[in-house]
Scaffold this motif. Structure first.
Motif, PDB file in Angstrom:
ATOM      1  N   ALA A 158       0.816  -1.214   0.000  1.00  0.00           N
ATOM      2  CA  ALA A 158       0.000   0.000   0.000  1.00  0.00           C
ATOM      3  C   ALA A 158       0.851   1.267   0.000  1.00  0.00           C
ATOM      4  O   ALA A 158       0.322   2.357  -0.264  1.00  0.00           O
ATOM      5  N   LYS A 159       2.147   1.145   0.266  1.00  0.00           N
ATOM      6  CA  LYS A 159       3.050   2.294   0.282  1.00  0.00           C
ATOM      7  C   LYS A 159       3.687   2.533  -1.081  1.00  0.00           C
ATOM      8  O   LYS A 159       4.679   3.256  -1.180  1.00  0.00           O
ATOM      9  N   SER A 181      -5.749 -10.529   5.294  1.00  0.00           N
ATOM     10  CA  SER A 181      -7.114 -10.269   5.740  1.00  0.00           C
ATOM     11  C   SER A 181      -7.824  -9.281   4.828  1.00  0.00           C
ATOM     12  O   SER A 181      -7.201  -8.602   4.002  1.00  0.00           O
ATOM     13  N   ALA A 182      -9.125  -9.174   5.014  1.00  0.00           N
ATOM     14  CA  ALA A 182      -9.923  -8.240   4.223  1.00  0.00           C
ATOM     15  C   ALA A 182      -9.606  -6.784   4.536  1.00  0.00           C
ATOM     16  O   ALA A 182      -9.537  -5.959   3.618  1.00  0.00           O
ATOM     17  N   PRO A 183      -9.383  -6.389   5.817  1.00  0.00           N
ATOM     18  CA  PRO A 183      -9.013  -4.982   6.073  1.00  0.00           C
ATOM     19  C   PRO A 183      -7.697  -4.574   5.411  1.00  0.00           C
ATOM     20  O   PRO A 183      -7.574  -3.442   4.917  1.00  0.00           O
ATOM     21  N   ALA A 184      -6.720  -5.463   5.417  1.00  0.00           N
ATOM     22  CA  ALA A 184      -5.449  -5.145   4.753  1.00  0.00           C
ATOM     23  C   ALA A 184      -5.651  -4.966   3.256  1.00  0.00           C
ATOM     24  O   ALA A 184      -5.037  -4.085   2.628  1.00  0.00           O
ATOM     25  N   LEU A 185      -6.520  -5.784   2.665  1.00  0.00           N
ATOM     26  CA  LEU A 185      -6.814  -5.650   1.236  1.00  0.00           C
ATOM     27  C   LEU A 185      -7.509  -4.320   0.937  1.00  0.00           C
ATOM     28  O   LEU A 185      -7.225  -3.675  -0.071  1.00  0.00           O
ATOM     29  N   THR A 210      -7.341   1.074  -1.516  1.00  0.00           N
ATOM     30  CA  THR A 210      -7.606   2.491  -1.296  1.00  0.00           C
ATOM     31  C   THR A 210      -6.377   3.342  -1.568  1.00  0.00           C
ATOM     32  O   THR A 210      -6.480   4.457  -2.111  1.00  0.00           O
ATOM     33  N   SER A 211      -5.207   2.824  -1.213  1.00  0.00           N
ATOM     34  CA  SER A 211      -3.967   3.597  -1.363  1.00  0.00           C
ATOM     35  C   SER A 211      -3.482   3.646  -2.802  1.00  0.00           C
ATOM     36  O   SER A 211      -2.913   4.653  -3.233  1.00  0.00           O
ATOM     37  N   CYS A 212      -3.676   2.568  -3.539  1.00  0.00           N
ATOM     38  CA  CYS A 212      -3.167   2.493  -4.916  1.00  0.00           C
ATOM     39  C   CYS A 212      -4.208   3.092  -5.862  1.00  0.00           C
ATOM     40  O   CYS A 212      -4.982   2.369  -6.518  1.00  0.00           O
ATOM     41  N   SER A 213      -4.211   4.390  -5.946  1.00  0.00           N
ATOM     42  CA  SER A 213      -5.244   5.096  -6.699  1.00  0.00           C
ATOM     43  C   SER A 213      -5.001   5.081  -8.203  1.00  0.00           C
ATOM     44  O   SER A 213      -5.889   5.464  -8.973  1.00  0.00           O
TER      45      SER A 213
END
Length: 414
Positions: free
Chosen positions: A216-217, A233-237, A242-245
């Motif tokens: 995500a970075k 997990s689903a939250p990590a996904l 969200t980060s990779c726009s």
């Protein structure tokens, strides 16, 4: 100094030269002692005296035969060694020469001397490296990462536990580790130092939430292949998507997902996505998920929803909202009947490719093609979304070593 004339000085050679000098001084001493005595025989004088050089008589002109000129032949000059010394070549020229060497020869050149070792591992020579199929590649991978490599291809490789010291950012832009055997801890040590990734394939690997958070970075990520991955997990996904726009191609098929994972995908995708593979979720992908997906990603051109057994023909009016859809895969969606496929030519005016393996029998295929003459049916059995190597390429052929349409310069050959 040319390579063939490199000096080979040794202790034995220096001692030999010293002994010759001593013997020469001793011989001169003996000569002076013999000549200083009063009664010196003529034979002894001739023995110790240097040989006389014969002078060459040259006639000076033919008109006067009585004139003679005594001349001494000039000493022959030592021939100067021709060639250019490797030591005098600038680093830029040596790097240009080393640029044309294959990987194995470049490694051999690195052990010649300290300077060549420094040049052989210059980052300009290690821009792209292919280590496919290499076994026990932990030390080699660690050395390659230190060179500042930007394109690294090593699918189907075996990596033992890798301890990668340091905290500096890696320069990797494209990375392919598909179907490799690598410990999760070793993969974490690599991905955690990546901030410039644009193309990444981790197909078939065991991941973790730490790896997904590190991905995500990388805000410049354009293509991501996580097909067949597990362990996150689903939250990590959700954080990753969200980060990779800028993400354009995403292959997240056949992962170890539950309903929460599928919801995280369809709820967090950005409108930049144009190629999506979300196949393999038989009891998880619903019509409501498709509606949200179409709403969030209206620019999709290639969509693979194969093996989604909950989908039926009522998904076609929803998918028809994708005005740019060119390629649709609904293979093994068994609740979609053949009669619903005959009107797809009108429902999707831009559609060119349709894959419905398992829905249409071979005897029924000619009739369906007649109803939809503009659409090519069942021509792509494998998806190529976000995959570094086209799925249709045979293993072992020349183009099999391609990574995202480009080959790596340095290649490891088994």
């Amino acid at each position: 100094m040319p390579l063939q004339d490199l000096p080979c000085m040794s202790l034995q050679g220096s001692m030999l030269s010293q002994s010759k000098g001593i013997n020469k001084r001793k011989s001169r001493g003996y000569l002076s002692e013999g000549l200083d005595t009063e009664c010196t025989p003529t034979e002894l004088i001739q023995q110790w005296s240097p040989r006389h050089k014969h002078q060459r008589i040259i006639t000076k002109g033919k008109e006067n035969d009585n004139q003679f000129v005594l001349a001494r032949r000039s000493r022959r000059k030592k021939e100067s060694t021709s060639g250019i010394s490797w030591d005098h070549l600038p680093d830029e020229l040596l790097l240009r020469i080393l640029f044309y060497l294959p990987l194995q020869d470049l490694l051999r050149m690195s052990i010649v001397c300290k300077r060549w070792h420094r040049l052989a591992f210059d980052e300009t020579l290690w821009h792209s490296v292919d280590l496919e199929g290499m076994t026990h590649m932990g030390p080699a991978l660690q050395q390659v990462l230190k060179t500042g490599v930007r394109r690294l291809r090593c699918p189907r490789s075996f990596v033992e536990d890798l301890h990668f010291p340091g905290t500096g950012t890696l320069q990797i832009v494209q990375l392919d580790l598909s179907s490799s055997i690598i410990p999760t801890s070793a993969l974490e040590s690599i991905i955690s130092r990546c901030r410039l990734l644009e193309h990444l394939s981790l197909e078939g690997l065991q991941l973790s939430d730490s790896i997904i958070s590190s991905l995500a970075k990388n805000p410049q990520l354009l293509q991501l292949n996580l097909s067949g991955c597990s362990g996150f997990s689903a939250p990590a996904l959700s954080e990753l998507l969200t980060s990779c726009s800028r993400l354009e191609q995403l292959n997240i098929s056949w992962c170890d997902f539950n309903n929460d994972h599928v919801k995280s995908v369809v709820s967090n995708l950005r409108s930049s996505v144009t190629h999506l593979n979300l196949s393999g979720y038989r009891q998880s992908l619903t019509l409501d998920d498709v509606k949200e997906l179409v709403e969030r990603c209206p620019h999709i051109q290639t969509l693979d929803l194969s093996d989604s057994t909950l989908l039926m023909a009522d998904c076609f009016p929803v998918l028809a909202q994708l005005k740019y859809l060119l390629h649709l895969s609904l293979s093994r969606c068994y609740h979609i009947h053949l009669a619903a496929l005959t009107d797809l030519g009108k429902t999707f005016p831009m559609l060119c490719l349709l894959d419905v393996y398992g829905l249409v029998q071979d005897s029924q295929l000619p009739a369906l093609k007649k109803e939809t003459p503009r659409i090519c049916i069942n021509s792509r059995p494998f998806s190529s979304i976000a995959r570094p190597t086209p799925a249709a390429v045979l293993v072992g052929c020349y183009s099999d070593r391609v990574m995202w349409n480009r080959q790596c310069r340095l290649r490891f050959n088994l």
